[in-house]
Design a protein around this motif. Structure first.
Motif, PDB file in Angstrom:
ATOM      1  N   ASP A   1      -8.517  88.657 -97.391  1.00 54.43           N
ATOM      2  CA  ASP A   1      -8.485  90.151 -97.989  1.00 54.43           C
ATOM      3  C   ASP A   1      -7.346  90.834 -97.605  1.00 54.43           C
ATOM      4  O   ASP A   1      -6.274  90.219 -97.185  1.00 54.43           O
TER       5      ASP A   1
ATOM      6  N   THR B   1     -12.091  86.750 -95.826  1.00 49.78           N
ATOM      7  CA  THR B   1     -13.443  87.509 -96.305  1.00 49.78           C
ATOM      8  C   THR B   1     -14.591  87.104 -95.873  1.00 49.78           C
ATOM      9  O   THR B   1     -15.108  85.866 -95.786  1.00 49.78           O
TER      10      THR B   1
ATOM     11  N   VAL C   1     -22.843  88.404-115.351  1.00 46.32           N
ATOM     12  CA  VAL C   1     -21.915  87.597-116.578  1.00 46.32           C
ATOM     13  C   VAL C   1     -22.022  86.200-116.000  1.00 46.32           C
ATOM     14  O   VAL C   1     -22.256  85.852-115.149  1.00 46.32           O
TER      15      VAL C   1
ATOM     16  N   SER D   1     -19.354  84.390-114.827  1.00 45.39           N
ATOM     17  CA  SER D   1     -18.742  84.123-113.744  1.00 45.39           C
ATOM     18  C   SER D   1     -19.788  84.348-112.360  1.00 45.39           C
ATOM     19  O   SER D   1     -19.204  83.908-111.276  1.00 45.39           O
TER      20      SER D   1
ATOM     21  N   ILE E   1     -22.828  83.286-112.191  1.00 48.35           N
ATOM     22  CA  ILE E   1     -24.034  82.250-112.434  1.00 48.35           C
ATOM     23  C   ILE E   1     -23.843  80.967-111.845  1.00 48.35           C
ATOM     24  O   ILE E   1     -22.727  80.543-111.866  1.00 48.35           O
ATOM     25  N   ASP E   2     -24.697  80.373-111.343  1.00 50.81           N
ATOM     26  CA  ASP E   2     -24.574  78.923-110.735  1.00 50.81           C
ATOM     27  C   ASP E   2     -24.621  77.817-111.845  1.00 50.81           C
ATOM     28  O   ASP E   2     -25.178  78.068-112.660  1.00 50.81           O
TER      29      ASP E   2
ATOM     30  N   ARG F   1     -22.310  85.753-104.660  1.00 46.34           N
ATOM     31  CA  ARG F   1     -21.943  86.819-105.483  1.00 46.34           C
ATOM     32  C   ARG F   1     -22.729  88.059-105.276  1.00 46.34           C
ATOM     33  O   ARG F   1     -22.543  89.236-105.374  1.00 46.34           O
TER      34      ARG F   1
ATOM     35  N   GLU G   1     -21.210  89.813-102.265  1.00 45.86           N
ATOM     36  CA  GLU G   1     -19.893  90.318-102.700  1.00 45.86           C
ATOM     37  C   GLU G   1     -20.211  91.756-103.446  1.00 45.86           C
ATOM     38  O   GLU G   1     -19.862  92.969-103.038  1.00 45.86           O
TER      39      GLU G   1
ATOM     40  N   ASP H   1     -19.151  95.135-101.730  1.00 43.92           N
ATOM     41  CA  ASP H   1     -18.232  96.040-102.404  1.00 43.92           C
ATOM     42  C   ASP H   1     -18.613  97.658-102.591  1.00 43.92           C
ATOM     43  O   ASP H   1     -18.154  98.402-103.024  1.00 43.92           O
TER      44      ASP H   1
ATOM     45  N   LEU I   1     -19.741  98.915 -99.765  1.00 46.08           N
ATOM     46  CA  LEU I   1     -19.391  99.572 -98.223  1.00 46.08           C
ATOM     47  C   LEU I   1     -18.272 100.399 -98.324  1.00 46.08           C
ATOM     48  O   LEU I   1     -17.382 100.270 -99.150  1.00 46.08           O
TER      49      LEU I   1
ATOM     50  N   ILE J   1     -14.568 101.236 -97.729  1.00 44.68           N
ATOM     51  CA  ILE J   1     -13.667 100.023 -97.667  1.00 44.68           C
ATOM     52  C   ILE J   1     -13.000 100.187 -96.160  1.00 44.68           C
ATOM     53  O   ILE J   1     -12.499  99.153 -95.515  1.00 44.68           O
TER      54      ILE J   1
ATOM     55  N   LEU K   1     -14.164  97.426 -93.620  1.00 44.16           N
ATOM     56  CA  LEU K   1     -13.352  96.154 -94.054  1.00 44.16           C
ATOM     57  C   LEU K   1     -12.145  96.028 -93.846  1.00 44.16           C
ATOM     58  O   LEU K   1     -11.589  95.138 -93.247  1.00 44.16           O
TER      59      LEU K   1
END
Lengths: 243, 243
Positions: free
Chosen positions: A17, A23, A162, A164, A166-167, A176, A179, A183, A185, A187, A190
């Motif tokens: 990051d 990350t 969406v 992107s 899915i597996d 994901r 993630e 996102d 939290l 910042i 981090l």
């Protein structure tokens, strides 16, 4: 007697990051990829299970990192299965720096799913697949805790699932989910280095086109998260502690 | 005379979508990572430029894929710089399967940015950094086109820039932009195999906390996209054609 197996890793620029540390999503992704590669290499991966219309499903995951390694660092992920019972197989991980110091630990618990009935299989009948690979060494950290729903003042976000996300099963990819939670939290959490402990309970899959409701709340330094799908089903609960 | 350099790649399970073919985002990410590694290895990477408070900034990118390789496929990415002028340096790529057949081509154009003034540097003064590495071979595909704004009936989506979107500069990561656009396409386009050509114009950076407006429209088989930030600044335009 089976032994632990170690896989080499390297922190590439695409894994860091803005602090130039790897990350949590990349670290967790490496841990889960090692699980897949190790199972496949030893003959009980999803490739072999798939022939009997079975698959491994991650049920719970705990990860602890003393720090996040910097860009271009080499480290190793060591993995072994310590035990299993009718319902769960426990796979462990340690992350070790180039001088041999352990800086990360993870414990994952897996069910075996019958893809036809979508229900868990009693592993006493199928466990011969991996029984020769059990290593007599305890888990390197406390096993994944059961996480309660967040309570108190909730932060909320929505996410439509969406392409992107899915597996290969068209379910939302494990990392994901993590993630989406990270996102939410502040910042600053981090931007600074912390010891981290994360417990994740995977309760139900979510699918392409669904809209996920992510909620979180912080109490006493612990961030608790819940992700629900459209119809209110709880897909996941998780807790993260930064020290 | 400098020569082209080839980097080995392998399609790991974490790089594929539900069709078990490598995603466009993973292919594009590999191409850009090779650019970084090649520049660094030859002494004109962002590490060296950073000492003079300069950096490479991607201005335009064109990528063509005849197909997307399947999980566990090995391939190579070959890269070379063909030319530069005062404003732009052109880096080229071919993707070659294990039998030597080229299945992908890319052309990228890079400016050199002065990080203090945030303006482009005249490369005639700094080009000695990479002039010895120019390879006398033409670009393998048409150079990136200038893309017009989408017109007609627009699809629209919003995206708030979060922690996981940003790179070491706290700007939105290039491949995340491409992911945002691909996630607006009908999933059927990605479920089937197509030849793909993508042209991307990077016009302005976007930052953590901004909300991006993504629009797209399809005309005659071409999907055009535009991404604007809060204040209406156009960050990116792109066109994708699936055949």
């Amino acid at each position: 007697m089976a032994e632990k197996t170690t896989y080499p890793m390297r922190v590439e620029p695409q894994h860091v990051d803005f602090t130039l540390h790897e990350t949590l999503v990349s670290l967790g992704g490496n841990i889960l990829n090692v699980a897949g590669v190790d199972a496949q290499g030893k003959g009980f991966g999803i490739d072999v299970l798939g022939r009997e219309n079975l698959s491994w499903v991650l049920s719970r995951l705990a990860m602890e990192f003393d720090y996040r390694p910097e860009q271009y660092t080499d480290y190793g992920i060591t993995t072994w299965i310590s035990d299993y019972n009718r319902l769960m197989s426990t796979r462990n991980f340690t992350l070790t720096d180039s001088s041999g110091v352990v800086f990360g630990r993870a414990v994952s618990q897996w069910c075996m799913l019958d893809l036809a009935t979508r229900s868990a299989v009693d592993m006493s009948t199928t466990a011969e697949l991996h029984s020769q690979w059990i290593v007599d060494a305890p888990s390197p950290a406390e096993r994944p805790r059961k996480v309660a729903a967040p309570s108190g003042e909730l932060l909320a976000a929505e996410h439509r699932v969406v392409y992107s996300d899915i597996d290969f099963n068209r379910h939302v990819n494990t990392m994901r989910y993590i993630e989406l939670m990270i996102d939410m939290l502040p910042i600053e959490l981090l931007a600074e280095e912390h010891r981290v402990r994360m417990d994740v309970n995977f309760l139900h899959e979510s699918r392409y086109g669904q809209t996920l409701a992510v909620t979180c709340a912080e109490t006493g330094g612990e961030w608790r998260f819940e992700i629900r799908s459209d119809d209110g089903t709880v897909c996941l609960r998780a807790a993260m502690r930064f020290e």
